[in-house]
Design a protein around this motif. Structure first.
Motif, PDB file in Angstrom:
ATOM      1  N   VAL A 203       0.829  -1.388   0.000  1.00 43.67           N
ATOM      2  CA  VAL A 203      -0.072   0.113   0.038  1.00 43.67           C
ATOM      3  C   VAL A 203       0.861   1.268  -0.142  1.00 43.67           C
ATOM      4  O   VAL A 203       0.665   2.156  -0.812  1.00 43.67           O
ATOM      5  CB  VAL A 203      -1.045   0.123   1.157  1.00 43.67           C
ATOM      6  CG1 VAL A 203      -1.644   1.322   1.202  1.00 43.67           C
ATOM      7  CG2 VAL A 203      -1.976  -1.058   0.996  1.00 43.67           C
TER       8      VAL A 203
ATOM      9  N   ALA B  83       1.226   3.746  -3.142  1.00 42.90           N
ATOM     10  CA  ALA B  83       0.582   5.258  -3.034  1.00 42.90           C
ATOM     11  C   ALA B  83       1.585   6.125  -3.597  1.00 42.90           C
ATOM     12  O   ALA B  83       1.348   7.138  -4.283  1.00 42.90           O
ATOM     13  CB  ALA B  83       0.261   5.687  -1.424  1.00 42.90           C
TER      14      ALA B  83
ATOM     15  N   ALA C 237      -1.030   6.420   3.298  1.00 42.84           N
ATOM     16  CA  ALA C 237      -1.631   5.300   3.015  1.00 42.84           C
ATOM     17  C   ALA C 237      -1.837   4.193   3.647  1.00 42.84           C
ATOM     18  O   ALA C 237      -2.602   3.788   4.181  1.00 42.84           O
ATOM     19  CB  ALA C 237      -1.304   5.043   1.494  1.00 42.84           C
TER      20      ALA C 237
ATOM     21  N   VAL D 294      -3.868   5.356   6.574  1.00 42.51           N
ATOM     22  CA  VAL D 294      -5.394   4.962   6.296  1.00 42.51           C
ATOM     23  C   VAL D 294      -5.565   3.318   6.379  1.00 42.51           C
ATOM     24  O   VAL D 294      -6.713   3.102   6.768  1.00 42.51           O
ATOM     25  CB  VAL D 294      -5.555   5.425   5.002  1.00 42.51           C
ATOM     26  CG1 VAL D 294      -6.907   5.155   4.401  1.00 42.51           C
ATOM     27  CG2 VAL D 294      -5.633   6.928   5.218  1.00 42.51           C
ATOM     28  N   PHE D 295      -4.852   2.509   6.009  1.00 42.21           N
ATOM     29  CA  PHE D 295      -5.003   1.309   5.701  1.00 42.21           C
ATOM     30  C   PHE D 295      -5.308   0.582   6.886  1.00 42.21           C
ATOM     31  O   PHE D 295      -6.105  -0.402   7.164  1.00 42.21           O
ATOM     32  CB  PHE D 295      -3.827   0.510   4.853  1.00 42.21           C
ATOM     33  CG  PHE D 295      -3.939  -0.818   4.873  1.00 42.21           C
ATOM     34  CD1 PHE D 295      -4.954  -1.446   3.993  1.00 42.21           C
ATOM     35  CD2 PHE D 295      -2.848  -1.808   5.225  1.00 42.21           C
ATOM     36  CE1 PHE D 295      -5.079  -2.997   3.935  1.00 42.21           C
ATOM     37  CE2 PHE D 295      -3.101  -3.180   5.483  1.00 42.21           C
ATOM     38  CZ  PHE D 295      -4.320  -3.802   4.688  1.00 42.21           C
TER      39      PHE D 295
ATOM     40  N   VAL E 137      -4.915  10.980  -1.066  1.00 43.46           N
ATOM     41  CA  VAL E 137      -5.121   9.397  -0.580  1.00 43.46           C
ATOM     42  C   VAL E 137      -6.447   9.081  -0.677  1.00 43.46           C
ATOM     43  O   VAL E 137      -6.999   7.912  -1.113  1.00 43.46           O
ATOM     44  CB  VAL E 137      -4.230   9.039   0.602  1.00 43.46           C
ATOM     45  CG1 VAL E 137      -4.635   7.662   1.235  1.00 43.46           C
ATOM     46  CG2 VAL E 137      -2.735   9.061   0.647  1.00 43.46           C
ATOM     47  N   ALA E 138      -7.474   9.869  -0.015  1.00 48.22           N
ATOM     48  CA  ALA E 138      -8.695   9.694  -0.028  1.00 48.22           C
ATOM     49  C   ALA E 138      -9.431   9.480  -1.278  1.00 48.22           C
ATOM     50  O   ALA E 138     -10.086   8.725  -1.547  1.00 48.22           O
ATOM     51  CB  ALA E 138      -9.429  10.842   0.767  1.00 48.22           C
TER      52      ALA E 138
ATOM     53  N   HIS F 131      -8.011   8.843  -4.034  1.00 39.58           N
ATOM     54  CA  HIS F 131      -7.324   7.963  -5.168  1.00 39.58           C
ATOM     55  C   HIS F 131      -7.267   6.640  -4.206  1.00 39.58           C
ATOM     56  O   HIS F 131      -6.385   5.802  -4.843  1.00 39.58           O
ATOM     57  CB  HIS F 131      -6.120   8.154  -5.535  1.00 39.58           C
ATOM     58  CG  HIS F 131      -6.164   9.550  -6.440  1.00 39.58           C
ATOM     59  ND1 HIS F 131      -6.815   9.354  -7.746  1.00 39.58           N
ATOM     60  CD2 HIS F 131      -6.032  10.641  -6.168  1.00 39.58           C
ATOM     61  CE1 HIS F 131      -6.627  10.833  -8.092  1.00 39.58           C
ATOM     62  NE2 HIS F 131      -6.209  11.573  -7.234  1.00 39.58           N
ATOM     63  N   TRP F 132      -7.918   6.223  -3.394  1.00 33.38           N
ATOM     64  CA  TRP F 132      -7.689   5.214  -2.620  1.00 33.38           C
ATOM     65  C   TRP F 132      -8.004   3.667  -3.290  1.00 33.38           C
ATOM     66  O   TRP F 132      -7.020   2.901  -3.118  1.00 33.38           O
ATOM     67  CB  TRP F 132      -8.851   5.182  -1.280  1.00 33.38           C
ATOM     68  CG  TRP F 132      -8.449   4.062  -0.575  1.00 33.38           C
ATOM     69  CD1 TRP F 132      -9.343   2.884  -0.296  1.00 33.38           C
ATOM     70  CD2 TRP F 132      -7.334   3.886   0.268  1.00 33.38           C
ATOM     71  NE1 TRP F 132      -8.833   2.227   0.738  1.00 33.38           N
ATOM     72  CE2 TRP F 132      -7.463   2.510   1.280  1.00 33.38           C
ATOM     73  CE3 TRP F 132      -6.147   4.520   0.408  1.00 33.38           C
ATOM     74  CZ2 TRP F 132      -6.535   1.941   2.063  1.00 33.38           C
ATOM     75  CZ3 TRP F 132      -5.275   4.080   1.409  1.00 33.38           C
ATOM     76  CH2 TRP F 132      -5.226   2.857   2.206  1.00 33.38           C
ATOM     77  N   ILE F 133      -9.027   3.794  -4.200  1.00 31.37           N
ATOM     78  CA  ILE F 133      -9.298   2.590  -4.789  1.00 31.37           C
ATOM     79  C   ILE F 133      -8.047   2.304  -5.991  1.00 31.37           C
ATOM     80  O   ILE F 133      -7.460   1.181  -6.154  1.00 31.37           O
ATOM     81  CB  ILE F 133     -10.503   2.524  -5.667  1.00 31.37           C
ATOM     82  CG1 ILE F 133     -11.767   2.632  -4.568  1.00 31.37           C
ATOM     83  CG2 ILE F 133     -10.822   1.119  -6.495  1.00 31.37           C
ATOM     84  CD1 ILE F 133     -11.719   1.657  -3.627  1.00 31.37           C
TER      85      ILE F 133
ATOM     86  N   ILE G  26      -4.935   3.109  -5.265  1.00 28.46           N
ATOM     87  CA  ILE G  26      -3.853   2.768  -4.680  1.00 28.46           C
ATOM     88  C   ILE G  26      -3.943   1.302  -4.221  1.00 28.46           C
ATOM     89  O   ILE G  26      -2.836   0.469  -4.443  1.00 28.46           O
ATOM     90  CB  ILE G  26      -3.596   3.629  -3.378  1.00 28.46           C
ATOM     91  CG1 ILE G  26      -3.281   5.132  -3.891  1.00 28.46           C
ATOM     92  CG2 ILE G  26      -2.768   3.006  -2.452  1.00 28.46           C
ATOM     93  CD1 ILE G  26      -3.496   6.129  -2.730  1.00 28.46           C
ATOM     94  N   MET G  27      -5.285   0.955  -3.935  1.00 27.97           N
ATOM     95  CA  MET G  27      -5.282  -0.542  -3.158  1.00 27.97           C
ATOM     96  C   MET G  27      -5.121  -1.322  -4.486  1.00 27.97           C
ATOM     97  O   MET G  27      -4.684  -2.605  -4.319  1.00 27.97           O
ATOM     98  CB  MET G  27      -6.563  -0.451  -2.465  1.00 27.97           C
ATOM     99  CG  MET G  27      -6.688   0.123  -1.400  1.00 27.97           C
ATOM    100  SD  MET G  27      -5.620  -0.493  -0.007  1.00 27.97           S
ATOM    101  CE  MET G  27      -6.283  -2.110   0.343  1.00 27.97           C
TER     102      MET G  27
END
Length: 195
Positions: free
Chosen positions: A19, A23, A102, A105-106, A152-153, A155-157, A159-160
C-alpha cells in the motif's frame, strides 16, 4: 480486494508495504513524474542499475520515481521562484508523503509514525533548501500533509488496486503502471455508480 480482517499479522505488514509503495506510485504518476518501476522484491532492487545509480539498492521496497530533472534546478537556485515550482514541490511532497499516509489509512491501529521517518526527512530536507524561514517550511509542510490526505482519500481504490498487483507480482514496470492505475480508477467509478 484484500480485507484487513482476513490477514494475519505478517501478511498484513507485507500488504501494508505494498500500500505504501503503491501510494507513492499513484501520486508520482498523477504529478507527471515517470516511474521506472515499483518493487518489493529485494533481489530485483539490489540488481537494478537505476536503483544503484540512485543509491537505493539495499533491497528495501522502492517506487523508482524520477524527479531529479525538475528538482535539480530548483535545488540549485535554493528557492522557489515561480508558481509552477511551488506547485511541483507541493506535488512532489504529496508523492513522498502518500506512502506513509496510505499506510495509516489502511491500518491505523498498527501504524507507526517512525516508519515515515525517511519520507518526512526527504521533504524536510528539500524545504530547508528552498524555503528560508522555519515558519515558511512549517506552513508548506502542513499544506503538503493536508493535500496528501485529500489525495489518498480521492485515489484510494487506485492505490489499493496497484497494491494488490504489487503483492501478487512483486515488481511492476513502467509500461504497466499507468494501465493499472487506469483500471483501478475505472473500478472506483464502477463502485460509485453501483452505490
Amino acid at each position: 480486494m484484500i480485507k484487513l480482517a482476513s490477514l494475519d499479522v505478517e501478511r498484513r505488514e507485507r500488504f501494508k508495504t505494498c500500500v505504501h509503495e503503491a501510494a507513492h506510485t499513484v501520486a508520482a504518476r498523477k504529478n507527471g513524474l515517470p516511474v521506472k518501476w515499483v518493487s518489493i522484491d529485494p533481489d530485483f532492487i539490489r540488481n537494478d542499475p537505476i536503483a544503484a545509480d540512485a543509491g537505493c539498492n539495499a533491497g528495501d521496497p522502492v517506487c523508482m520515481a524520477i524527479a531529479s530533472h525538475v528538482l535539480g534546478p530548483i535545488i540549485a537556485q535554493r528557492r522557489l521562484i515561480t508558481k509552477a515550482e511551488k506547485e511541483f514541490v507541493l506535488g512532489f511532497g504529496v508523492q513522498v508523503l502518500a506512502g506513509p499516509i496510505a499506510e495509516e489509512v489502511f491500518d491505523p491501529a498498527t501504524y507507526d509514525i517512525r516508519t515515515a521517518g525517511g519520507d518526512r526527512e526527504q521533504i524536510g530536507s528539500l524545504l530547508a533548501i528552498v524555503l528560508r524561514s522555519e515558519g515558511e517550511r512549517k506552513k508548506f509542510f502542513n499544506m503538503i500533509r493536508r493535500e496528501t490526505g485529500r489525495f489518498v482519500a480521492a485515489h484510494w481504490i487506485e492505490i489499493m488496486f496497484v497494491a494488490w498487483h504489487l503483492q501478487a507480482r512483486r515488481t511492476i514496470h513502467e509500461a504497466e503502471i499507468d494501465g493499472l492505475i487506469a483500471e483501478g480508477r475505472a473500478r472506483a467509478e464502477d463502485m460509485k455508480e453501483a452505490a
